[in-house]
Design a protein around this motif. Structure first.
Motif, PDB file in Angstrom:
ATOM      1  N   ILE A 663      -0.450  -7.972 -13.685  1.00 57.73           N
ATOM      2  CA  ILE A 663      -1.828  -8.485 -13.051  1.00 57.73           C
ATOM      3  C   ILE A 663      -2.596  -7.637 -13.185  1.00 57.73           C
ATOM      4  CG2 ILE A 663      -2.438  -9.189 -10.742  1.00 57.73           C
ATOM      5  CD1 ILE A 663       0.287  -9.427  -9.932  1.00 57.73           C
ATOM      6  N   ASP A 664      -3.918  -8.266 -13.781  1.00 66.74           N
ATOM      7  CA  ASP A 664      -4.992  -7.576 -14.132  1.00 66.74           C
ATOM      8  C   ASP A 664      -6.167  -7.749 -13.251  1.00 66.74           C
ATOM      9  OD1 ASP A 664      -7.036  -6.287 -15.518  1.00 66.74           O
ATOM     10  OD2 ASP A 664      -6.963  -7.136 -17.197  1.00 66.74           O
ATOM     11  N   PHE A 665      -6.700  -6.748 -12.395  1.00 66.20           N
ATOM     12  CA  PHE A 665      -7.609  -7.027 -11.455  1.00 66.20           C
ATOM     13  C   PHE A 665      -8.983  -7.100 -12.110  1.00 66.20           C
ATOM     14  CE2 PHE A 665      -4.059  -5.125  -9.027  1.00 66.20           C
ATOM     15  CZ  PHE A 665      -3.888  -6.222  -8.448  1.00 66.20           C
ATOM     16  N   ARG A 666      -9.321  -6.495 -13.230  1.00 64.04           N
ATOM     17  CA  ARG A 666     -10.277  -6.158 -14.022  1.00 64.04           C
ATOM     18  C   ARG A 666     -11.193  -4.949 -13.541  1.00 64.04           C
ATOM     19  NH1 ARG A 666     -10.604 -10.301 -17.822  1.00 64.04           N
ATOM     20  NH2 ARG A 666      -9.903 -12.372 -17.126  1.00 64.04           N
ATOM     21  N   GLU A 667     -11.159  -4.676 -12.239  1.00 67.61           N
ATOM     22  CA  GLU A 667     -11.656  -3.382 -11.597  1.00 67.61           C
ATOM     23  C   GLU A 667     -10.406  -2.776 -11.102  1.00 67.61           C
ATOM     24  OE1 GLU A 667     -14.954  -4.905  -9.499  1.00 67.61           O
ATOM     25  OE2 GLU A 667     -13.461  -6.020  -8.227  1.00 67.61           O
ATOM     26  N   GLU A 668     -10.859  -1.446 -10.744  1.00 69.93           N
ATOM     27  CA  GLU A 668      -9.987  -0.663  -9.978  1.00 69.93           C
ATOM     28  C   GLU A 668     -10.183  -0.966  -8.551  1.00 69.93           C
ATOM     29  OE1 GLU A 668      -9.321   3.601 -11.383  1.00 69.93           O
ATOM     30  OE2 GLU A 668      -9.725   3.530  -9.168  1.00 69.93           O
ATOM     31  N   LEU A 669      -9.060  -1.385  -7.852  1.00 72.03           N
ATOM     32  CA  LEU A 669      -8.795  -1.756  -6.493  1.00 72.03           C
ATOM     33  C   LEU A 669      -7.890  -0.672  -5.478  1.00 72.03           C
ATOM     34  CD1 LEU A 669      -8.078  -5.539  -6.350  1.00 72.03           C
ATOM     35  CD2 LEU A 669     -10.488  -4.459  -5.993  1.00 72.03           C
ATOM     36  N   GLU A 670      -8.245  -0.728  -4.240  1.00 74.76           N
ATOM     37  CA  GLU A 670      -7.198   0.198  -3.390  1.00 74.76           C
ATOM     38  C   GLU A 670      -6.146  -0.790  -3.108  1.00 74.76           C
ATOM     39  OE1 GLU A 670      -8.816   2.106  -0.236  1.00 74.76           O
ATOM     40  OE2 GLU A 670      -6.884   1.643   1.018  1.00 74.76           O
ATOM     41  N   ILE A 671      -4.731  -0.423  -3.317  1.00 80.19           N
ATOM     42  CA  ILE A 671      -3.762  -1.225  -3.070  1.00 80.19           C
ATOM     43  C   ILE A 671      -2.628  -0.661  -2.024  1.00 80.19           C
ATOM     44  CG2 ILE A 671      -1.516  -2.217  -4.123  1.00 80.19           C
ATOM     45  CD1 ILE A 671      -3.013  -2.365  -6.799  1.00 80.19           C
ATOM     46  N   ASN A 672      -2.521  -1.472  -1.066  1.00 77.20           N
ATOM     47  CA  ASN A 672      -1.633  -0.684  -0.053  1.00 77.20           C
ATOM     48  C   ASN A 672      -0.223  -1.526   0.005  1.00 77.20           C
ATOM     49  OD1 ASN A 672      -3.365   1.284   1.285  1.00 77.20           O
ATOM     50  ND2 ASN A 672      -4.659  -0.924   1.679  1.00 77.20           N
ATOM     51  N   SER A 673      -0.062  -2.401  -0.349  1.00 76.08           N
ATOM     52  CA  SER A 673       1.120  -3.373  -0.420  1.00 76.08           C
ATOM     53  C   SER A 673       1.377  -4.223  -1.724  1.00 76.08           C
ATOM     54  CB  SER A 673       1.514  -3.829   0.936  1.00 76.08           C
ATOM     55  OG  SER A 673       0.934  -5.145   1.149  1.00 76.08           O
ATOM     56  N   ILE A 674       2.618  -4.470  -1.933  1.00 83.15           N
ATOM     57  CA  ILE A 674       3.007  -5.669  -2.848  1.00 83.15           C
ATOM     58  C   ILE A 674       4.017  -6.375  -2.425  1.00 83.15           C
ATOM     59  CG2 ILE A 674       3.685  -6.058  -5.144  1.00 83.15           C
ATOM     60  CD1 ILE A 674       2.397  -3.540  -6.265  1.00 83.15           C
ATOM     61  N   LYS A 675       4.055  -7.470  -2.142  1.00 85.09           N
ATOM     62  CA  LYS A 675       5.295  -8.388  -1.543  1.00 85.09           C
ATOM     63  C   LYS A 675       5.380  -9.449  -2.474  1.00 85.09           C
ATOM     64  CE  LYS A 675       3.403  -8.411   2.946  1.00 85.09           C
ATOM     65  NZ  LYS A 675       3.193  -8.987   4.289  1.00 85.09           N
ATOM     66  N   THR A 676       6.761  -9.998  -2.604  1.00 81.50           N
ATOM     67  CA  THR A 676       6.974 -11.112  -3.184  1.00 81.50           C
ATOM     68  C   THR A 676       8.409 -11.643  -2.605  1.00 81.50           C
ATOM     69  OG1 THR A 676       7.420 -12.550  -5.135  1.00 81.50           O
ATOM     70  CG2 THR A 676       8.234 -10.324  -5.251  1.00 81.50           C
ATOM     71  N   ARG A 677       8.947 -12.635  -2.983  1.00 83.93           N
ATOM     72  CA  ARG A 677      10.539 -12.905  -2.568  1.00 83.93           C
ATOM     73  C   ARG A 677      11.064 -13.761  -3.767  1.00 83.93           C
ATOM     74  NH1 ARG A 677      10.040 -17.561   2.073  1.00 83.93           N
ATOM     75  NH2 ARG A 677       8.717 -19.062   0.801  1.00 83.93           N
ATOM     76  N   PHE A 678      12.503 -13.922  -3.643  1.00 89.78           N
ATOM     77  CA  PHE A 678      13.213 -14.573  -4.458  1.00 89.78           C
ATOM     78  C   PHE A 678      14.116 -15.489  -3.958  1.00 89.78           C
ATOM     79  CE2 PHE A 678      12.073 -10.308  -6.285  1.00 89.78           C
ATOM     80  CZ  PHE A 678      11.370 -10.608  -7.517  1.00 89.78           C
ATOM     81  N   TYR A 679      14.433 -16.360  -4.392  1.00 87.25           N
ATOM     82  CA  TYR A 679      15.320 -17.549  -4.127  1.00 87.25           C
ATOM     83  C   TYR A 679      16.707 -16.974  -4.586  1.00 87.25           C
ATOM     84  CZ  TYR A 679      15.799 -22.110  -2.246  1.00 87.25           C
ATOM     85  OH  TYR A 679      15.725 -23.328  -1.161  1.00 87.25           O
ATOM     86  N   ASN A 680      17.762 -17.452  -3.562  1.00 88.99           N
ATOM     87  CA  ASN A 680      19.005 -16.919  -3.745  1.00 88.99           C
ATOM     88  C   ASN A 680      20.095 -17.807  -3.347  1.00 88.99           C
ATOM     89  OD1 ASN A 680      20.803 -14.645  -4.478  1.00 88.99           O
ATOM     90  ND2 ASN A 680      21.225 -14.109  -2.265  1.00 88.99           N
ATOM     91  N   SER A 681      20.109 -19.034  -3.959  1.00 87.85           N
ATOM     92  CA  SER A 681      21.019 -20.130  -3.669  1.00 87.85           C
ATOM     93  C   SER A 681      22.040 -20.182  -4.684  1.00 87.85           C
ATOM     94  CB  SER A 681      20.078 -21.376  -3.614  1.00 87.85           C
ATOM     95  OG  SER A 681      21.138 -22.528  -3.342  1.00 87.85           O
ATOM     96  N   ASN A 682      23.039 -19.539  -4.361  1.00 85.39           N
ATOM     97  CA  ASN A 682      24.226 -19.212  -5.243  1.00 85.39           C
ATOM     98  C   ASN A 682      24.880 -20.407  -5.843  1.00 85.39           C
ATOM     99  OD1 ASN A 682      23.273 -16.579  -5.214  1.00 85.39           O
ATOM    100  ND2 ASN A 682      25.179 -15.863  -4.132  1.00 85.39           N
TER     101      ASN A 682
END
Ligand code: TNX
Length: 758
Positions: A663-682
């Motif tokens: 992920i390229d923000f094109r300028e420096e940013l302050e980052i405090n958190s990264i979140k995502t999620r995954f599906y897990n339907s076995n």
């Protein structure tokens, strides 16, 4: 005049001042599946008490069908005579027809009764819907003058029905077959045996009726629910041989071939519950009470082969079809690995492993059926360990099986989960009845091209056609089944019947709207999502826009609110894409123009504006085509995927691959958190990754382990005041699905959702 009868058949531009026949201009007919060519004229033919029918004796079934349709649907009785003629035209292909309606006569020409039958089905759609249920009370029927030349694109045009997980009445099966015939589908694939029940009477093996046909109770809710609960009610039954004969005959009179499926070597737990000696462990097992894949499969021993040959002998008596479906899917090899007899057999026959033993099993059954003049169809797992010499492959796990089979000169039937599984959800609305999962909206079915791109011109001939599958784990009632089948079956009919250049979704939707009346008359509980709203996001110059669409025409508009309140007929009209520059809750609905009338459901979408919205994203692998959501950019468009539909626009699916996201923000940013999620339907072969790695700019990767104990697995990484221009995320695929799980031995899927950066 007769205007009333014509409305509903055609979209008319009427000069109502002058109701003369000449003044009626027909812009379009409403037939599904759309014929090859239609030429309309201004006049029409009138069917009344004096109308006579004649037919060539070889076209008797279709002539009788038409006579019966008119006579039971109206008060009119047809006479002997030349007004409606059924004629043989040897030059036409077997399923083709020519239908000519003029002011003085109706001519149906075909080389076979089946071709003539399809002409009748077209003619039926040119007549008032009241004939479908006897509500037509006038004494003449007007039919627009027209010349139609038509023939199918594919020779195999099927619908499947699983009666093992849930069972449906004989009467209902006939209604289903009627629908197939109306839509020019010619094959009914009847899935008769599975772990949860054996549904066909086999006289030689009475315990199939006494034991295998019943389960003690059934799973309540979804398989993915953490705690499995059961309803405590015995469930089951079977079709007697008399009923089967009746159904096969009924289908035959409608030019529908019934192909029975007797599953082997897997999905056989019900039979093994009745006859434990057919399994490898000789342990008593019960008819399965929940869904999934079970390890109890037939043991390749003499008892099993004798049993299956006896069963097939009775099956062949009942079903004259050229093809017999022998299943072949989802057979875990656990039992065979631990079975002395199986291991000895592998050695004796010089087989490489258990997959080759499965191939040995299927080939043996194929030989038996070939010796009786029949051919086998099997699910694409029959490719593993070598394909039986004459087998036709039913390709369900994507299209790679189909490609492999066609390239080696085997026939294939396309039923990929991505476009043909009508047990999947058809809308993203929360009020949909519980389904197995997935997401297969009408437009996706309609857009299906049964011919895989990888095939050469010459290899295409091996694609016989396609089929819609209805597995019934989560479909207990007939009304519910209709809801899943319609209107997707109509879209499929056009996929397999119509020439690709005749297909057009917008046009299909308008014909479908009209067809609703016919489905109403037939008392079909179809789903209607035509005025649901769909959205799309688009990134332009580092900004993201939110767009709305529906099946709009001149008199339909979208009204919306951006603050979460319910839209009404005074809400603003959607005219252009909305810039996503803050979080918002969009609610919108389709309204009739200049009216208070709301046509569809209210659409709701939460947009969560965060620092990555508008940034640039790249992924080193392409998502799997059928699960490519809104592409990579969709992972940072402010919209999260559905909690229950991994096939929606926001989840991205990758099959068996590790991926690297930048992920390229094109300028420096302050980052405090990264979140995502995954599906897990076995159950659907989808596994959350066990490991994730994250890095900022050129810094070292940091590693995180993920749990995989829930359906949705959250990942959250909090950092204090990290400054960065780029974020890298490595997602490791789970690997091979372990033994004992559904899909064991296959590659696992990874499904990833919105990456939220704050
Ligand atoms: C896989 S498709 C199965 C069925 C399930 C279905 C549910 C196939 C050959 N096997 O046993 O009912 O998924 O969608």
């Amino acid at each position: 005049m007769h205007i009333k009868k014509l409305i509903g058949l055609f979209i008319l531009s009427l000069a109502l001042v002058n109701c003369k026949e000449e003044s009626i201009q027909i812009t379009q007919t409403q037939i599904i599946p759309i014929p090859n060519s239609i030429e309309l004229s201004d006049s029409f033919f009138t069917i009344d008490e004096n109308t006579g029918v004649t037919y060539d004796d070889n076209l008797k079934v279709s002539a009788q069908f038409l006579k019966n349709f008119i006579e039971t649907g109206s008060q009119i009785t047809l006479k002997q005579g030349n007004a409606i003629q059924f004629l043989i035209d040897e030059t036409l292909e077997p399923e083709a027809y020519k239908l000519t309606v003029s002011k003085k006569e109706i001519k149906i020409e075909a080389s076979t009764d089946q071709g003539a039958f399809y002409a009748v089905q077209t003619l039926r759609q040119l007549m008032p819907v009241g004939l479908e249920n006897g509500a037509f009370s006038e004494n003449e029927i007007l039919i627009q003058a027209v010349v139609i030349n038509d023939k199918p694109q594919f020779s195999y045009r099927g619908m499947h029905l699983d009666v093992a997980r849930h069972m449906f009445s004989v009467e209902f099966i006939k209604k289903y077959i009627d629908a197939l015939a109306m839509l020019k589908l010619n094959t009914f694939h009847w899935h008769l045996t599975d772990d949860q029940g054996w549904r066909i009477e086999i006289k030689k093996y009475t315990k199939l009726q006494e034991v295998a046909a019943y389960r003690d109770e059934t799973l309540v809710g979804h398989y993915s629910d953490r705690l499995h609960q059961f309803d405590g009610k015995r469930y089951g039954g079977y079709y007697t041989q008399e009923e089967v004969k009746d159904i096969v005959q009924y289908a035959k009179e409608r030019f529908v071939t019934v192909i029975p499926e007797i599953e082997m070597p897997g999905h056989a737990q019900a039979a093994i519950a009745a006859y434990p000696e057919l399994g490898c462990s000789d342990q008593p097992v019960e008819v399965a009470k929940k869904w999934g894949v079970f390890e109890e499969i037939y043991c390749p021993n003499q008892k099993t082969f004798a049993f299956l040959e006896d069963v097939l002998d009775e099956v062949l008596e009942l079903f004259p079809s050229k093809y017999i479906h022998i299943g072949g899917d989802e057979a875990p090899k656990t039992r065979w690995k631990n079975c002395e007899h199986c291991q000895a057999l592998i050695k004796e026959e010089g087989l490489k492993d258990e997959h080759h033993l499965q191939s040995y099993f299927i080939t043996k059954m194929e030989k038996y059926l070939n010796s009786k003049g029949r051919q086998i169809i099997g699910w694409d797992e029959i490719l593993e360990g070598g394909l039986a010499p004459n087998a036709t492959v039913m390709s369900w796990r994507g299209t790679s099986g189909a490609v492999e089979a066609a390239k080696s000169g085997h026939n294939v039937i396309m039923t990929p989960t991505s476009h043909c599984y009508f047990d999947y959800y058809q809308s993203e609305n929360d009020d949909e009845p519980l389904a197995i999962g997935g997401f297969l909206p009408l437009e996706k079915v309609y857009g299906f091209n049964p011919i895989p791109e990888e095939l050469t011109e010459n290899e295409r001939q091996y694609v016989l056609g396609a089929q819609g599958n209805i597995w019934t784990e989560y479909i207990p009632t007939e009304k519910h089944l209709e809801y899943m089948a319609f209107p997707r079956m109509l879209a499929l009919s056009e996929v397999v019947w119509s020439q690709p250049e005749r297909k057009n979704y917008k046009d299909f939707v308008s014909r479908l709207e009209n067809f609703h009346q016919r489905l109403d008359a037939l008392k079909m509980n179809y789903a209607n999502h035509l005025y649901d709203i769909e959205y799309e996001t688009e990134r332009i110059n580092d900004e993201v826009y939110f767009k709305l669409d529906s099946n709009l025409s001149e008199d339909k508009i979208i009204r919306l609110e951006l603050n979460g309140s319910e839209p009404d007929y005074e809400s603003r009209v959607y005219t252009e894409p909305i810039l996503i520059d803050k979080s918002m809750e969009v609610k919108a609905a389709v309204y009739k123009f200049n009216s208070k009338e709301k046509l569809g459901r209210t659409f709701t979408q939460n947009i969560n504006y965060h620092k990555a919205v508008g940034a640039k994203i790249t992924i080193n692998k392409q998502p799997y085509k059928a699960y490519s959501g809104s592409g990579a950019q969709g992972l940072i468009n402010g919209i999260s995927g559905s909690d229950s539909r991994y096939g929606d626009k926001e989840w991205l699916g990758f099959w068996g691959e590790d991926i690297l996201i930048e992920i390229d923000f094109r300028e420096e940013l302050e980052i405090n958190s990264i979140k995502t999620r995954f599906y897990n339907s076995n159950g659907q072969w989808i596994y959350a990754p066990e490991k994730i790695l994250v890095a900022f700019d050129n810094n070292q990767y940091q590693e995180f382990n993920l749990a995989n104990d829930e359906l949705l697995i959250n990942f959250e990484f909090n950092v204090a005041n990290q400054r960065a221009k780029k974020v890298y995320i490595k997602v490791q695929n789970y690997g091979t699905i372990p033994e004992g799980k559904q899909g064991a031995g296959n590659k696992a899927w990874t499904f990833i959702d919105e990456i939220i950066i704050n």
